[in-house]
Design a protein around this motif. Structure first.
Motif, short mmCIF file in Angstrom:
data_model
loop_
_atom_site.label_atom_id
_atom_site.label_comp_id
_atom_site.label_asym_id
_atom_site.label_seq_id
_atom_site.Cartn_x
_atom_site.Cartn_y
_atom_site.Cartn_z
N ASN A 106 40.34 33.44 34.96
CA ASN A 106 38.94 33.23 34.66
C ASN A 106 38.84 32.77 33.21
N ALA A 107 37.75 32.10 32.89
CA ALA A 107 37.60 31.47 31.58
C ALA A 107 36.70 32.26 30.64
N ALA A 108 36.42 33.51 30.97
CA ALA A 108 35.46 34.29 30.18
C ALA A 108 35.85 34.38 28.71
N VAL A 135 40.25 26.36 34.52
CA VAL A 135 40.51 27.77 34.84
C VAL A 135 39.22 28.44 35.33
N GLY A 136 39.32 29.09 36.49
CA GLY A 136 38.22 29.90 36.99
C GLY A 136 37.04 29.15 37.54
N ASN A 141 44.29 26.24 39.22
CA ASN A 141 44.13 26.21 37.77
C ASN A 141 44.42 27.57 37.13
N ILE A 142 45.57 28.12 37.46
CA ILE A 142 46.00 29.39 36.88
C ILE A 142 46.83 29.07 35.62
N LEU A 143 46.30 29.46 34.48
CA LEU A 143 46.94 29.18 33.19
C LEU A 143 47.86 30.33 32.81
N VAL A 185 41.38 38.53 36.21
CA VAL A 185 40.57 38.87 37.39
C VAL A 185 39.85 37.63 37.88
N PRO A 186 40.18 37.10 39.06
CA PRO A 186 39.57 35.84 39.51
C PRO A 186 38.08 35.97 39.81
N GLY A 187 37.66 37.13 40.32
CA GLY A 187 36.27 37.32 40.68
C GLY A 187 35.67 38.51 39.97
#
Length: 919
Positions: free
Chosen positions: A576-578, A617-618, A628-630, A657-659
């Motif tokens: 995730n790109a958070a 990512v994400g 797009n898993i970095l 965490v993807p979601g």
């Protein structure tokens, strides 16, 4: 004078004491108990017995009746008289067996003595403190202090763990105040037996399991000695003020009950802690603490229940110890190792030998977590017991001391620096860079400790690896440090308010330009640091000069990303790109990296020969179908193994965490494992590794590889003459298999001599694989597939492009063009009877002309199309070529021949065919 007041039981009286039960038990048989309070001196001459128990937050009234029953039962089973002093070892299990008694003869108050000895247990079956029979007993009722003075038998330690100690002149027992219930005395203990018998030091433990998880192996544990027992002199007798609460010997329920406090202000311990240059850090215990200081002492921690000589234990440090170095480095600043890598350190100032007081303090906190909860790191499994991904890496089912560095009076805060072991930072330091215009030295940007919060930090310099059958081996020692101690340490130091970003202490005072420090890893990951605030302004991941230049950059990286990148065992998995920053949507191209915007931004696009990818990512994850898993790897270990163990991922709660469900990291780990394994299973017709995946195979199986890898990166652009293919690729398959950056060449830019900076001097070494294959197409037997449309259809069957070192290495592609009609006439059959779909097979090739590379998609063979036509017999296509006119407009250039049928003229008079003629 202290008084014992009535409680809920008529036979129990209690004196006030914070967190400690101080009770007087009147016998249930005999004279009736009084209704009023009983003063201490009267209780001492009365028929009852005293009881102590450390019981914070427990109400003695709720337990009064049970206490009377337990004390009465204990008195019935010991050799002394009715007057006794007892210690209840567990206030939650109030039974006679848990009451430890000391008998006192009080027939003559002026000549009291011990008539039933006390063996105050410290370590079960291993270490006791004895108050023997015959000891004279006196009570100062006004102060509430009882004194035991030996006569014929000595006050002493006993059993196999007993250290050699000096004669103990007397011991005291307080009935009131914070020390109520503790036995206190002074003695001296032989230095060598502080090592061999008390085992001064630390411990870590873990519970190994068999591979099938059905049964457990013996608990494994490791002892980390605090200091050498033979240096400077093993025969030294070190002074201690000892306090023993036999009801709480490990201070598990309440601090400051049991301890061995150092009393010699000149004592020096040759510790197991080391600097980055392997210098021994000597420690001087603070025995007379001043304002803000804590007294140095040793505190018991029980250990491994499965140790061969049960039970295992150690006496860990607590309080403040002055840090010192041997000459000629005494009094200088240095950096101590936090673990096993020289890239994770804490700065400190060593106290001069002649006057150690200006030295920083190593402060220890006892009773901290010692048990590694998830080692060895488990393989991810959706069938296993659900695991909380945010659960701590350690718990306190076993305990040990943690540490931190406290500045000396008027000193500066210690600075913590952590860098990936495989990617330390180099820049304009104070030693190497001034000596050469072409060299950089090791630098250490990090965090200043703003609070004295402790964290796990073991002294590895004296650790006896393989001491006994359940001790750690070398692999376990390194693993526990990496996955438990270091991970916990980094989390605690990175917590809000604990630390603040700081400029590297090793950085040259006049380094950098525009208030910036430029630093680089050996692989060329370049970072720009703000000199004043200490935070990271940007991280340059890579550049391709041939594409603009085009830059991939973290600009103004968020705090959590800065923290992650400053990790000694970096393995970051971002789904995730958070905490990566905003995506600009367009690539950045320019001679220089992107200028700061003040907003966290991830320039996530890169291009190699017009094959353009974006690490989105994400943006479009679907449960168990991710993209797009970095991955940023800066630690040792095979990537193929590390992706399967979410417990070791750096800050997985922030990045992985993807979601919305933190437990989905288990599913992500399985997906990555399967994704990588599918690639490794790719074989050619001979059963050998598919050449397109050979480099990927090497990377994921090389435990020393470090760099950046994106799995299933978005494919957003193709070379101009192929770009139309994006319109025919299923959007769900429009990805590069992987993309990565291994190394970037760096140099020193001295265009402005007063402000040199580190720069990337050429294109980064970028690798990439686009590997699209129609699921129905067999590459080992490339025959056409049934067309989807009629009479014309185009299918992309494969698109395979391998790039290494920022250049194309291999390119292959298959496509099919279906031509079911020409000039409005349908095709009846093909010259090749096996070509039942009227198709032309196109094959990709890469050509270089004049140094310019071109990707082509041309026909493989001649093709004969026979028509249902009155004018044309057949069309022969000798060459077909794919071209792109616009983003979604495809054209095909065809070369070949038309075979017309023979035409005859008709005689107007006879109606018969005449001679043929040529149009």
């Amino acid at each position: 004078m202290l008084e014992f007041n009535p409680t809920s039981s008529p036979n129990l009286f209690a004196a006030p004491a914070s967190g400690v039960w101080v009770a007087y038990c009147w016998p249930p048989t005999g004279p009736a108990p009084p209704k009023q309070a009983i003063p201490l001196d009267q209780a001492m001459s009365g028929p009852g017995a005293f009881l102590f128990s450390t019981a914070p937050n427990l109400d003695i009234n709720a337990a009064a009746a049970d206490i009377v029953t337990a004390v009465t039962g204990a008195l019935n089973n010991y050799s002394g008289g009715a007057m006794a002093i007892g210690w209840l070892t567990d206030p939650t299990q109030i039974i006679a067996a848990n009451v430890n008694l000391l008998g006192i003869s009080n027939a003559v108050p002026s000549k009291m003595y011990v008539n039933a000895q006390l063996s105050a247990q410290l370590v079960p079956n291993n270490l006791y403190f004895n108050i023997p029979s015959g000891c004279a007993v006196s009570l100062a009722a006004a102060t509430g202090i009882m004194t035991f003075t030996p006569t014929t038998n000595s006050l002493s330690f006993s059993s196999s763990g007993a250290p050699q100690s000096a004669q103990i002149a007397f011991a005291t027992l307080a009935f009131s105040g914070p020390t109520a219930g503790t036995i206190q005395f002074t003695t001296a203990i032989k230095r060598s037996e502080l090592y061999t018998n008390l085992r001064w030091g630390f411990q870590l433990l873990f519970q190994p399991v068999y591979q099938n998880g059905a049964a457990t192996k013996p608990m494994h544990s490791q002892w980390y000695p605090l200091a050498d027992g033979s240096a400077p002199n093993g025969a030294d007798m070190l002074g201690f003020a000892v306090s023993i609460d036999t009801s709480d010997p490990t201070n598990a329920r309440m601090a400051d009950r049991t301890y061995f406090a150092f009393t010699d202000p000149a004592a020096v311990l040759v510790s197991g802690f080391r600097t980055g240059f392997n210098d021994i850090i000597n420690l001087q215990p603070i025995s007379q603490p001043q304002s803000g200081e804590q007294a140095a002492r040793l505190v018991l921690a029980l250990g491994n229940r499965d140790a061969p000589s049960k039970p295992d234990y150690n006496f860990g440090p607590e309080g403040d110890f002055i840090m010192m170095l041997a000459a000629p480095k005494d009094g200088t600043s240095s950096h101590m190792l936090c673990g096993l890598t020289p890239t994770e350190t804490l700065s400190f100032t060593a106290g001069p030998t002649a006057n150690p007081q200006p030295g920083d303090r190593l402060r220890f906190t006892a009773n901290c977590k010692a048990f590694a909860t998830s080692f060895p790191p488990p393989q991810s499994s959706s069938l296993g017991i659900p695991v909380d991904p945010n659960a701590p890496k350690m718990n306190d089912s076993y305990r040990t001391a943690w540490a931190t560095v406290i500045p000396a009076p008027q000193g500066s805060a210690s600075q913590y620096s952590a860098q990936p072991k495989g990617s330390p930072l180099f820049g304009f330091d104070k030693v190497v860079a001034p000596s050469s215009t072409s060299l950089l030295g090791f630098v250490d940007p990090g965090y200043a400790l703003a609070r004295p919060d402790p964290f796990p930090m073991m002294p590895y310099g004296l650790a006896p690896i393989g001491e006994h059958g359940v001790s750690f081996n070398e692999t376990e020692t390194a693993g526990i440090e990496q996955f438990a101690a270091a991970a916990t340490r980094r989390t605690l130091i990175g917590a809000p308010g604990v630390s603040q970003p700081r400029r590297g202490l090793r950085m040259s005072e006049d380094a950098g330009d525009d208030n910036a420090d430029w630093v680089t890893t050996p692989s060329g990951l370049l970072a720009k640091l703000d000199q004043t605030a200490g935070h990271w302004d940007s991280v340059l991941l890579g550049v391709n000069n041939a594409a603009g230049p085009m830059w991939m950059v973290f600009d103004k990286p968020p705090p959590k990303l800065q923290q992650a990148l400053q990790t000694s065992n970096l393995f970051l998995v971002a789904a995730n790109a958070a905490n990566l920053g905003d995506f600009p949507g367009t690539p950045f191209q320019g001679v220089q990296p992107p200028p700061p915007t003040g907003t966290a931004t991830f320039y996530n696009t890169m291009s190699i020969q017009d094959w353009k990818i974006a690490a989105n990512v994400g943006k479009s994850n679907v449960y168990n179908d991710y993209n797009n898993i970095l991955i940023i790897k800066g630690c040792k270990g095979k990537l193929v193994d590390l992706v399967a163990k979410p417990d070791i991922w750096t800050q997985r709660e922030d990045f992985s965490v993807p979601g919305n469900d933190p437990t989905e990291t288990v599913i992500l780990a399985q997906w990555m494992t399967n994704y990588i394994q599918d690639a490794l299973n790719q074989k050619n017709a001979d059963g050998e590794v598919n050449p397109y995946f050979a480099n990927f195979d090497n990377i994921v199986n090389d435990q020393n590889w470090t760099g950046i890898l994106v799995l299933k990166a978005s494919l957003i652009g193709l070379p101009p003459n192929l770009s139309g293919l994006l319109s025919v690729i299923d959007p769900s398959q429009c990805f590069a298999h992987h993309f990565g950056i291994t190394i970037s060449p760096v140099g020193i830019d001295r265009t402005q001599p007063a402000n040199p900076k580190v720069t990337i001097t050429n294109s980064s070494s970028i690798f990439q694989l686009v590997y699209y294959v129609d699921p129905a197409f067999d590459q080992n037997n490339p025959v056409p597939l049934p067309p989807t449309n009629s009479p014309y259809d185009f299918k992309l069957l494969t698109l395979e492009a391998l790039f290494e070192n920022t250049a194309v290495k291999s390119f292959d592609s298959y496509a099919q063009l279906t031509l079911g009609a020409f000039f409005g006439d349908s095709v009846s059959h093909m010259g090749d009877s096996t070509n039942i779909y009227n198709t032309i097979m196109l094959k990709g090739a890469y050509q270089q002309n004049g140094g310019v590379g071109t990707f082509m998609l041309d026909s493989v063979d001649d093709n004969l199309f026979f028509l249902n036509s009155g004018a044309i017999n057949k069309v022969e296509i000798t060459k077909a070529q794919f071209n792109t006119v616009g983003p979604t407009s495809l054209t095909f250039d065809l070369w070949g021949f038309i075979d017309y049928k023979l035409l005859f003229s008709v005689d107007a008079d006879t109606g018969e065919q005449d001679v043929p003629f040529d149009l």
